[in-house]
Structure formats: structure tokens, C-alpha cells
Design a protein around this motif. Structure first.
Motif, PDB file in Angstrom:
ATOM      1  N   TYR A 268     -80.494 -72.441 -33.224  1.00  8.25           N
ATOM      2  CA  TYR A 268     -79.690 -73.468 -32.115  1.00  8.25           C
ATOM      3  C   TYR A 268     -80.735 -74.830 -32.248  1.00  8.25           C
ATOM      4  N   TYR A 269     -82.081 -74.431 -32.339  1.00  2.00           N
ATOM      5  CA  TYR A 269     -83.033 -75.523 -32.266  1.00  2.00           C
ATOM      6  C   TYR A 269     -83.011 -76.149 -33.734  1.00  2.00           C
ATOM      7  N   CYS A 270     -82.646 -75.646 -34.488  1.00  2.00           N
ATOM      8  CA  CYS A 270     -82.617 -76.088 -35.932  1.00  2.00           C
ATOM      9  C   CYS A 270     -81.320 -76.994 -36.002  1.00  2.00           C
ATOM     10  N   LYS A 271     -80.310 -76.343 -35.408  1.00  2.00           N
ATOM     11  CA  LYS A 271     -79.008 -77.073 -35.460  1.00  2.00           C
ATOM     12  C   LYS A 271     -79.072 -78.340 -34.792  1.00  2.00           C
ATOM     13  N   GLY A 272     -79.803 -78.249 -33.631  1.00  2.00           N
ATOM     14  CA  GLY A 272     -80.008 -79.463 -32.640  1.00  2.00           C
ATOM     15  C   GLY A 272     -80.779 -80.511 -33.206  1.00  2.00           C
ATOM     16  N   GLY A 273     -81.721 -80.260 -34.086  1.00  2.00           N
ATOM     17  CA  GLY A 273     -82.619 -81.251 -34.888  1.00  2.00           C
ATOM     18  C   GLY A 273     -81.699 -81.849 -35.972  1.00  2.00           C
ATOM     19  N   TYR A 274     -80.920 -81.196 -36.830  1.00  2.00           N
ATOM     20  CA  TYR A 274     -79.995 -81.885 -37.646  1.00  2.00           C
ATOM     21  C   TYR A 274     -78.993 -82.690 -37.151  1.00  2.00           C
ATOM     22  N   GLN A 275     -78.325 -82.324 -35.935  1.00  2.00           N
ATOM     23  CA  GLN A 275     -77.537 -83.233 -35.132  1.00  2.00           C
ATOM     24  C   GLN A 275     -78.158 -84.458 -34.719  1.00  2.00           C
ATOM     25  N   SER A 276     -79.525 -84.203 -34.219  1.00  2.00           N
ATOM     26  CA  SER A 276     -80.100 -85.601 -34.045  1.00  2.00           C
ATOM     27  C   SER A 276     -80.231 -86.553 -35.224  1.00  2.00           C
TER      28      SER A 276
ATOM     29  N   LEU B 264     -78.220 -86.815 -37.747  1.00  2.00           N
ATOM     30  CA  LEU B 264     -76.624 -87.249 -37.960  1.00  2.00           C
ATOM     31  C   LEU B 264     -76.113 -88.265 -36.716  1.00  2.00           C
ATOM     32  N   GLY B 265     -76.965 -88.331 -35.865  1.00  2.00           N
ATOM     33  CA  GLY B 265     -76.549 -89.305 -34.675  1.00  2.00           C
ATOM     34  C   GLY B 265     -75.622 -88.709 -33.727  1.00  2.00           C
ATOM     35  N   ALA B 266     -75.612 -87.456 -33.521  1.00  2.00           N
ATOM     36  CA  ALA B 266     -74.674 -86.583 -32.469  1.00  2.00           C
ATOM     37  C   ALA B 266     -75.579 -85.995 -31.345  1.00  2.00           C
ATOM     38  N   SER B 267     -75.991 -86.990 -30.597  1.00  2.00           N
ATOM     39  CA  SER B 267     -77.073 -86.771 -29.494  1.00  2.00           C
ATOM     40  C   SER B 267     -76.541 -85.795 -28.424  1.00  2.00           C
ATOM     41  N   ASP B 268     -75.046 -85.964 -27.887  1.00  2.00           N
ATOM     42  CA  ASP B 268     -74.604 -85.236 -27.020  1.00  2.00           C
ATOM     43  C   ASP B 268     -74.653 -83.894 -27.473  1.00  2.00           C
ATOM     44  N   ASP B 269     -74.193 -83.645 -28.757  1.00  2.00           N
ATOM     45  CA  ASP B 269     -74.059 -82.011 -29.318  1.00  2.00           C
ATOM     46  C   ASP B 269     -75.471 -81.548 -29.423  1.00  2.00           C
ATOM     47  N   GLU B 270     -76.342 -82.568 -29.708  1.00  2.00           N
ATOM     48  CA  GLU B 270     -77.966 -82.090 -30.056  1.00  2.00           C
ATOM     49  C   GLU B 270     -78.503 -81.336 -28.702  1.00  2.00           C
TER      50      GLU B 270
ATOM     51  N   GLY C 237     -86.556 -82.706 -23.477  1.00  2.00           N
ATOM     52  CA  GLY C 237     -86.960 -83.966 -22.840  1.00  2.00           C
ATOM     53  C   GLY C 237     -87.045 -84.958 -24.037  1.00  2.00           C
ATOM     54  N   ALA C 238     -87.268 -84.756 -25.352  1.00  2.00           N
ATOM     55  CA  ALA C 238     -87.048 -85.727 -26.417  1.00  2.00           C
ATOM     56  C   ALA C 238     -85.773 -86.361 -26.268  1.00  2.00           C
ATOM     57  N   VAL C 239     -84.585 -85.530 -25.974  1.00  2.00           N
ATOM     58  CA  VAL C 239     -83.376 -86.306 -26.068  1.00  2.00           C
ATOM     59  C   VAL C 239     -83.176 -87.056 -24.863  1.00  2.00           C
ATOM     60  N   HIS C 240     -83.599 -86.682 -23.616  1.00  2.00           N
ATOM     61  CA  HIS C 240     -83.627 -87.459 -22.388  1.00  2.00           C
ATOM     62  C   HIS C 240     -84.536 -88.791 -22.651  1.00  2.00           C
ATOM     63  N   SER C 241     -85.569 -88.626 -23.306  1.00  2.00           N
ATOM     64  CA  SER C 241     -86.369 -90.140 -23.687  1.00  2.00           C
ATOM     65  C   SER C 241     -85.800 -90.938 -24.600  1.00  2.00           C
TER      66      SER C 241
END
Length: 651
Positions: free
Chosen positions: A138-146, A148-154, A182-186
């Protein structure tokens, strides 16, 4: 080595040492692995090898440790091949764990491919109820989503990863997820939430004995402080991390620190220092062959070039940055690329091309929800519309710019209030813990005194008195701190006048009083003219002093019961109780005149501030403050449109 941006500091096996397979915090437990391996070997009719999986586990743990360094993509590939050779045949549990290493290391500069791989392997882990591996994926997936510009999905991926880590009983794995969240919130501008997550993650690491990971959180905390414009505190953290990274020749960390120092210098208006930091980051990224970081450095440099009127250089840097991002399938910077392109085109007088770039930037920045860059966009685009003689469009952009700046100011105040509330709650909880600890100690002393002589009974009483005095002192200190926090929560930290919450509360009180007692009052909306030009020309330090002097001048010219508050970057609201429109206009003219006479030669020669003021009197139909504010803002817009340094009235 070139890595995806989310892999610094990613627990996915390579950066900050989450315990690997077969360790106490890993996925899954040794007994589970052994059972699955035995079952697989038996079903295949193969003899179970002695020391099955032990070599794989040892090497995996070594690579997964915080101190392990990966030099480049070729090194990463060799490590994967080595691990594959150590993987016991038919070992489903270790095969799943190996897939997390593949997710982290196999997709250098291929974010789309990495996302597809993460989703495929995640389904297998979920089906096997392998919670720790599912968390990592899940963390790996979130990193790639980040990337690719998909912050909500991340954010959804990180929340799911935290849940899986908690199911696995892995506190360190959960700590990494909290840090990623926290990084996404920032990035979204929610700095108080980010700091709360970073501090939470740091505490989890410390409790788990992961001191290196706890220390690594200092970088994220420093970034949050920078984004909250607490520059001195951020710089203190960053310079300490930089010194350590240089001493240890930690190039990956050093690149990140140089980026953040560059942004800090840029936000302070120290553009030469910002450019030097970004160039150092570019050179180190080239040495590591990291296309994503190379593109980010070129993009950051383009922003500096735009601000220093080197527009052709900016366009060249932007073209190369776009190619770097395309090579890594990174779409997260599309909005900023288009914004800088528009600014550079406008700087070259190519306003038609600039407007096309601004249109692309607006769509991307709105999708990202990045208000700071939206404000820059509207301000820059208004100038291009003016150059094209489209005054209506220019005025519309100026209104949007003012609206976004107001929202930014309100968001910043909300974040600061949330952080203060968190600090207050933490302090109150600590005080309660101290009180309970002291009460427990007192009870224990009293019980002990019952079985001792009278002399010890008196000693226990004295001890109780001392403890009560300590509690009283702590309580008094906490009350005083609460009062200070309440004052801070209602005061603008820069100018010393009331903040938005305080002035709006006062205005609403006047509305209630006016409706009840049939009295009138008037509000003034004040805006410092050409404030961005002041910042760009004389620096942010001078701009801050202009705001302070303007606020002090206005406050000094008001009556005792009049109130002034800062509602935005360069915007103020003044409430004049029991004052009719004609009297308010006289007050407004006096304020405007006093500001125009300000002598700021001690700051910098030639600095002459002015203000525009909109005036609106309360009417009985104004049941809410926003209706009255809307009329005052309309008058302010007219004052701006009619040449600034003037007073306009909204009847």
C-alpha cells in the motif's frame, strides 16, 4: 542511486530499516513462513532443505536496514537477482515479501509500471491475509500515485497501509505510514496536521527503539515549519541535517536538504542563495542519475530565473524539466511547469502564448488544490490580460487573486490555531499525568505511614504538603500558559493587531448590538497598494515592516473603542462602532493620509506605501457579516480600479 521520490525515507526495504521477514516486527512470523514452506515443499514432493530461507532472511534484513546504501540502478538490480537466487522454491510467504523489494527497486524512472506492479502484488497479499506485506505494498502504491499526481488516491493508500500494519501488530510499519500521511498533509498545506503526524511517527519510532528513523523525521518536521513560514526554526533543522549528510556523504539526504534550503531562501527573497542551492541539488542528482530529481531541480531553477527576469533561461530549463518528468511518467509538476512557462512567456512579451500556458496551469493547479500557486497564477495572468487590453478579464483575475490570498491567510490561521490547540491539549494531558502521578505517590506515602511510627506519619504529611505545593505551582503555570495561548490565538503575530478571528468576532458583536439597540456602525476594508511589488523590489523583510508600520499608523489614529484586525496578507478590517457613513469616510481619509505621510527611509530609500480603503455602513438587512463585508470589498475593488491610494464608499 536513482529512486522514486517517495522512497526517501521509504520503509520499503531500502531506506529506513523496517524489520524484514522473520524479525519481530516483520511480515509474516517465522513459524508461518516455515509452515508455508514445508507445505509447499511437501506438495511438490521436494525434500525440505536444511536452513531453509535463513540466507534469504539474513540478506533481506541487511538490505532493509537503515545503514544499507544502494549506489545506483545497476546495484539495485544485482541485489534483486541475489535475493531471487536465495528465495526457497515454493515459499509463498517469502515470495510475497520479495515482491515488496521488487516494488521499491525494479521501476527506476517508471512510475506507471511501478503502480501497476504494486496493485497486482497487493491483491495477492490481501488474499493471503498477509497484513505486513499488504501494508508495505500500500505504501509503495501510494508513492507511485504521488509521483503520478494522484494525491487523493495516495492518501487513501497510506491510510489503508496503516490499518494493515496495525492488524499485523507492527508499530514501526504503522509509524512509517503515519509519516507518509503527514507528508501528504504538508504538501496540501495542512501543516498543523502534518506536524502532528510527524511528531506522532517520531514518538512511535522512539518507543520502538528505532532511533535512526526517529532522527530521520527531523527533515519532515523542518519542511512543515518552512511551509508554515517559521523560517528560522526550519533553517536550524535543515542546516543541522545538511552538516550531518555532508559528513556521512549521504547524497540522497543532501539533495532533499538542498531543495528545502533553496525553497526557504526563495520564500525569503534570497534568490542568489536559492539558485546556488538548486544548482548543487542538480549536480548531485546528475551524479546519481536520478531523472526525477534532475527535473525537479531544473523546475526550481526556472522559478528563480523567472523572478530574476532571465526568461529565456527559464524556458530552456522548463523544456528540459518537462522531458525529465515525461521520462519518469511524473505528472505531479504539470501545473507548476505551465505556470512558470506562462510567466516566462509574459516576461518576453509573448502574452498570447502566456495566456495559453496559464489556462493549462489553472486546470492542473485547481485539480491539485494548490492555493499558493493559484494566487501566483491569477496575479501573473491579470498582467497579461492588461497587456492584451482585456481589462475585464484582468479585473476578474485580480478579484480571484484577492479571494485566494484571503483563503490562504485563513488557512494559515486555521493551521496555527490547530497547532496551538494540539500543543495546549498535549500540555494539559501532561499536567493531568503529572497530577495523577503525584496523587498516586501521595496515596502510597499515606499507606506506608499507617504501618510506621508517628514520626514517619508526620514525614508523610510533610511530603503530601510538598506535593500539593508542586501541583499548585504546576496548575498556576498551566493557567498562565493557557491565557498566553488565548492571547496568541487572537493576535496577528507579525503586526500585533487583532487577527481575523478577533476582528470578525468584534464585528459580529456590533451587528448584534446594532440590531438590538437600533444603532449603526461602519466597517473599512484596507489593502496595502502594490504590496507584491514592495516585496519583489525591497525584499520580504521590508514588506513585513511596511505591514507593521501601516498597522501601527492606523491603530494610532483610531478611537479607543474602534478595532483593527489583519484579515489577509496585506489586508485589514477596521470596525467603527456607533459611526455613520460620513464620519467613517473622514476617518478613512485620515488613515489614508497618515499612511501616505509615513517616512520609511530608515527601511530603504524611495519606499512610499499607500493604502486603498472601501467603506460600508451597516444596514438592517445585513443580517450576516459577510453581506456587509461584500459591500465594503466592492468599494475596495473600485478604489483599486480607480488608481489606488483612495477611499471609495458602498452605499
Amino acid at each position: 542511486m536513482t529512486r522514486q521520490p517517495f522512497l526517501v525515507p521509504l520503509l520499503l526495504l531500502t531506506a529506513l530499516g523496517v524489520a524484514p521477514c522473520c524479525a519481530a516486527t516483520a511480515s509474516p512470523a517465522p513459524a508461518v513462513i516455515a509452515a508455508e514452506t514445508e507445505a509447499s515443499a511437501a506438495s511438490d514432493g521436494q525434500p525440505l532443505p536444511s536452513d531453509s530461507g535463513a540466507q534469504f532472511d539474513a540478506r533481506f534484513k541487511e538490505i532493509d536496514s537503515s545503514s544499507f546504501e544502494i549506489d545506483d540502478a545497476e546495484h539495485a538490480q544485482r541485489l534483486l537477482e541475489e535475493l531471487r537466487s536465495l528465495l526457497p522454491p515454493g515459499d509463498a510467504a517469502r515470495e510475497r515479501l520479495y515482491s515488496t523489494m521488487q516494488c521499491a527497486l525494479s521501476f527506476d524512472n517508471d512510475n506507471a509500471g511501478g503502480l501497476a506492479f504494486a496493485e497486482e502484488k497487493l491483491q495477492l497479499a490481501l488474499a493471503a491475509e498477509d497484513h505486513a506485506v499488504a501494508s508495505r505494498l500500500y505504501y509503495c502504491k501510494g508513492g507511485y500515485q504521488s509521483a503520478l499526481g494522484a494525491s487523493d488516491d495516495e492518501l487513501v493508500s497510506y491510510e489503508a497501509g496503516i490499518a494493515e500494519a496495525l492488524k499485523a501488530g507492527d508499530s514501526v510499519l504503522a509509524a512509517f505510514g503515519v509519516a507518509f500521511r503527514g507528508a501528504v498533509h504538508s504538501i496540501r498545506g495542512e501543516q498543523a496536521r502534518a506536524l502532528i503526524d510527524f511528531l506522532d511517527a517520531q514518538e512511535r519510532f522512539r518507543q520502538a527503539g528505532e532511533d535512526i528513523d526517529a532522527e530521520g523525521m527531523l527533515f519532515d518536521i523542518a519542511v512543515a515549519y518552512r511551509r508554515m513560514e517559521l523560517f528560522d526554526k526550519a533553517e536550524q533543522y535543515l542546516t543541522e541535517i545538511e552538516a550531518k549528510a555532508r559528513a556521512e556523504d549521504d547524497k540522497s539526504t543532501l539533495v532533499g536538504v538542498l531543495f528545502q534550503l533553496g525553497f526557504l531562501h526563495e520564500e525569503r527573497g534570497e534568490l542568489e542563495l536559492a539558485e546556488a542551492s538548486f544548482k548543487q541539488a542538480l549536480e548531485l542528482s546528475r551524479q546519481q542519475d536520478d531523472r526525477g530529481s534532475i527535473g525537479s531541480a531544473r523546475l526550481a531553477l526556472a522559478g528563480v530565473y523567472v523572478q530574476t527576469d532571465r526568461h529565456s533561461s527559464a524556458l530552456g530549463a522548463l523544456r528540459r524539466a518537462g522531458a525529465d518528468f515525461a521520462a519518469t511518467s511524473n505528472q505531479s509538476n504539470d501545473g507548476l511547469l505551465a505556470l512558470y512557462t506562462g510567466q516566462a512567456r509574459a516576461g518576453l512579451g509573448q502574452h498570447r502564448e502566456a495566456l495559453q500556458a496559464f489556462a493549462e496551469a489553472e486546470a492542473a493547479l485547481k485539480a491539485e488544490g494548490n492555493l499558493r500557486y493559484q494566487a501566483l497564477l491569477y496575479h501573473a495572468r491579470s498582467h497579461s490580460h492588461e497587456a492584451m487590453k482585456d481589462h475585464a478579464a484582468a479585473n476578474a483575475d485580480l478579484k480571484q487573486y484577492i479571494s485566494v490570498r484571503q483563503q490562504l491567510g485563513e488557512n494559515m490561521r486555521t493551521e496555527q490555531t490547530l497547532l496551538l490547540q494540539h500543543q495546549f491539549d498535549t500540555a494539559r494531558r501532561d499536567l493531568e499525568n503529572q497530577r495523577l502521578t503525584a496523587e498516586k505517590a501521595l496515596r502510597e506515602q499515606e499507606v506506608a505511614a499507617l504501618v510506621k511510627t508517628r514520626r514517619w506519619q508526620w514525614a508523610a504529611i510533610v511530603m503530601g504538603a510538598v506535593l500539593m505545593v508542586v501541583l499548585s505551582v504546576l496548575a498556576v503555570r498551566q493557567v498562565l500558559r493557557l491565557r498566553r495561548l488565548q492571547v496568541l490565538a487572537l493576535t496577528d503575530s507579525l503586526t500585533g493587531v487583532g487577527n481575523r478571528r478577533r476582528i470578525e468576532r468584534y464585528a459580529n458583536e456590533q451587528i448584534s448590538e446594532s440590531l438590538a439597540q437600533k444603532r449603526t456602525f461602519t466597517v473599512l476594508t484596507v489593502d496595502v497598494d502594490y504590496f507584491k511589488r514592495i516585496n519583489d523590489t525591497y525584499g520580504h523583510g521590508a514588506g513585513d515592516q511596511v505591514l507593521v508600520r501601516v498597522a501601527q499608523t492606523c491603530e494610532a489614529a483610531l478611537r479607543e473603542f474602534d478595532q483593527i484586525g489583519r484579515t489577509g496578507g496585506e489586508e485589514f478590517l477596521i470596525v467603527l462602532p456607533r459611526t455613520q457613513l460620513a464620519q467613517a469616510v473622514q476617518v478613512a481619509e485620515r488613515l489614508r493620509s497618515n499612511v501616505a505621510k509615513l517616512d520609511l527611509e530608515d527601511l530603504t530609500p524611495g519606499l512610499k506605501p499607500s493604502i486603498s480603503i472601501g467603506v460600508a455602513e451597516f444596514k438592517s438587512e445585513d443580517r450576516e457579516l459577510k453581506e456587509l463585508m461584500r459591500r465594503a470589498d466592492n468599494a475596495l475593488y473600485r478604489a483599486k480600479a480607480n488608481g489606488r491610494d483612495r477611499v471609495e464608499v458602498e452605499a
